[in-house]
Write an enzyme that holds these catalytic residues in place. Structure first.
Site, mmCIF file in Angstrom:
data_model
loop_
_atom_site.group_PDB
_atom_site.id
_atom_site.type_symbol
_atom_site.label_atom_id
_atom_site.label_comp_id
_atom_site.label_asym_id
_atom_site.label_seq_id
_atom_site.Cartn_x
_atom_site.Cartn_y
_atom_site.Cartn_z
ATOM 1 N N HIS A 127 -18.231 54.008 98.594
ATOM 2 C CA HIS A 127 -17.185 53.373 98.032
ATOM 3 C C HIS A 127 -17.902 52.610 96.567
ATOM 4 O O HIS A 127 -18.993 52.390 96.837
ATOM 5 C CB HIS A 127 -16.778 52.158 99.193
ATOM 6 C CG HIS A 127 -15.213 53.301 99.387
ATOM 7 N ND1 HIS A 127 -14.485 53.932 99.194
ATOM 8 C CD2 HIS A 127 -14.993 53.761 100.739
ATOM 9 C CE1 HIS A 127 -13.397 54.877 99.979
ATOM 10 N NE2 HIS A 127 -13.614 54.291 101.165
ATOM 11 N N CYS A 195 -17.146 56.304 92.830
ATOM 12 C CA CYS A 195 -16.718 56.749 91.877
ATOM 13 C C CYS A 195 -16.335 55.320 90.736
ATOM 14 O O CYS A 195 -17.638 54.547 90.676
ATOM 15 C CB CYS A 195 -14.898 56.751 92.603
ATOM 16 S SG CYS A 195 -14.783 54.833 93.098
ATOM 17 N N ARG A 204 -16.413 59.681 87.925
ATOM 18 C CA ARG A 204 -17.988 59.927 89.304
ATOM 19 C C ARG A 204 -19.028 59.475 88.737
ATOM 20 O O ARG A 204 -19.238 60.325 87.593
ATOM 21 C CB ARG A 204 -17.490 61.227 90.012
ATOM 22 C CG ARG A 204 -16.994 62.025 90.518
ATOM 23 C CD ARG A 204 -15.952 61.218 92.300
ATOM 24 N NE ARG A 204 -14.493 61.578 92.311
ATOM 25 C CZ ARG A 204 -14.311 60.923 92.173
ATOM 26 N NH1 ARG A 204 -13.814 60.008 91.589
ATOM 27 N NH2 ARG A 204 -12.740 61.377 93.221
#
Lengths: 233, 54
Positions: A127, A195, A204
């Site tokens: 993340h 991301c 990305r």
């Protein structure tokens, strides 16, 4: 009455934002780091050997040992990135599922991509924001920065080469030679995916790093991250 | 709403303030433990991988 309700709602929203951007990342980041250090400690206890030796005295380690692929959500290593903080370490697990890997303090390893030290491309995902925000600073990695992967066998050092920005469909980054489908690999590459931009999923961010060397556990940890390993011991 | 709550609470002013502080702490704790993690799954972008599972 309505005014009081709206003010209360506003305060709760602010509390949520504060929790998400600051408090929770702090809590989750610390938990992940403690877990990573505990894993490292366990390996070090099992293997024994010195914690660190002077770089000049280190013998040539030869070709790196390659472990077999982990099961889904199985923790097989830790990722150590000095650029993200002098004591930054996160557990690495098999697969890139949200509920079983990425949302539970793990950095995910794309199933079917290579393992640490293996010729080809080892691809990880984590993340950028939320759930501890492990890769929030991925854009700040610089040419020449070291990224270490610790496994039971030792420490694998990769050196950051470049960044790339792709669409969410950009599966070319998973190729054994990134973006070169069908080519047979000769280099050992580490690829990070997360991301981009911050708080969005429209793109990305990809970081490529190239294998530098490895440090067998019997020879002790590399000097740059010996502090983390000592914190473990 | 809060004025009514203040009137309902028993005791002298400092006891009421104490009870209110405990209530606020309880609400925030519940938020951090259960409400916020659930809200996060709704409002925060989660996808960090490329393609589907390779």
């Amino acid at each position: 009455m309505l005014g009081e309700l709206l003010v209360t709602a506003g305060v709760l929203v602010l509390a949520f934002i504060g929790w998400q951007l600051w408090l929770n990342d702090l809590i989750v980041g610390n938990q992940a780091q403690e877990e990573a250090i505990a894993i490292s400690q366990e390996w070090q206890k099992t293997a024994g050997g010195p914690v660190a030796v002077a770089e000049a005295e280190r013998p040539d380690p030869g070709d790196p040992v390659v472990m077999s692929a982990p099961g889904n959500a199985e923790v097989f290593g830790t990722l150590i990135v000095p650029r993200f903080g002098s004591d930054w370490a996160w557990p690495l697990a098999g697969g890139v599922g949200l509920e079983d890997v990425l949302n539970v303090r793990r950095i995910g390893h794309y199933d079917g991509t290579q393992m640490p030290g293996e010729v080809g491309n080892m691809v990880l995902a984590a993340h950028r924001t939320g759930w501890g925000s492990p890769f929030i600073d991925a854009n700040k990695l610089q040419l020449g920065d070291s990224i270490y992967i610790e496994t039971a066998d030792g420490w694998y050092e990769y050196v950051v080469r470049s960044h790339e920005y792709v669409t969410p469909e950009g599966v070319g980054v998973l190729d054994p030679v990134p973006q070169m489908p069908g080519m047979s690999p000769v280099d050992r590459i580490l690829t990070l995916t997360t991301c981009n931009p911050l708080h969005s999923v429209s793109e990305r961010l990809i970081v490529y790093a190239v294998y530098e060397t490895w440090y067998p556990r019997s020879g002790g940890a590399p000097a740059e991250i010996a502090g983390i390993v000592q914190a473990a011991g | 709403m809060y004025a009514a709550l203040w009137r309902v609470l028993p005791g002298p002013a400092w006891v009421r303030v104490l009870i209110l502080l405990l209530l606020v702490a309880a609400v925030l704790t519940a938020c951090v433990l259960w409400v916020f993690p659930w809200v996060e799954t709704l409002v925060t972008p989660q996808e960090v991988t490329v393609g589907t599972e390779p």
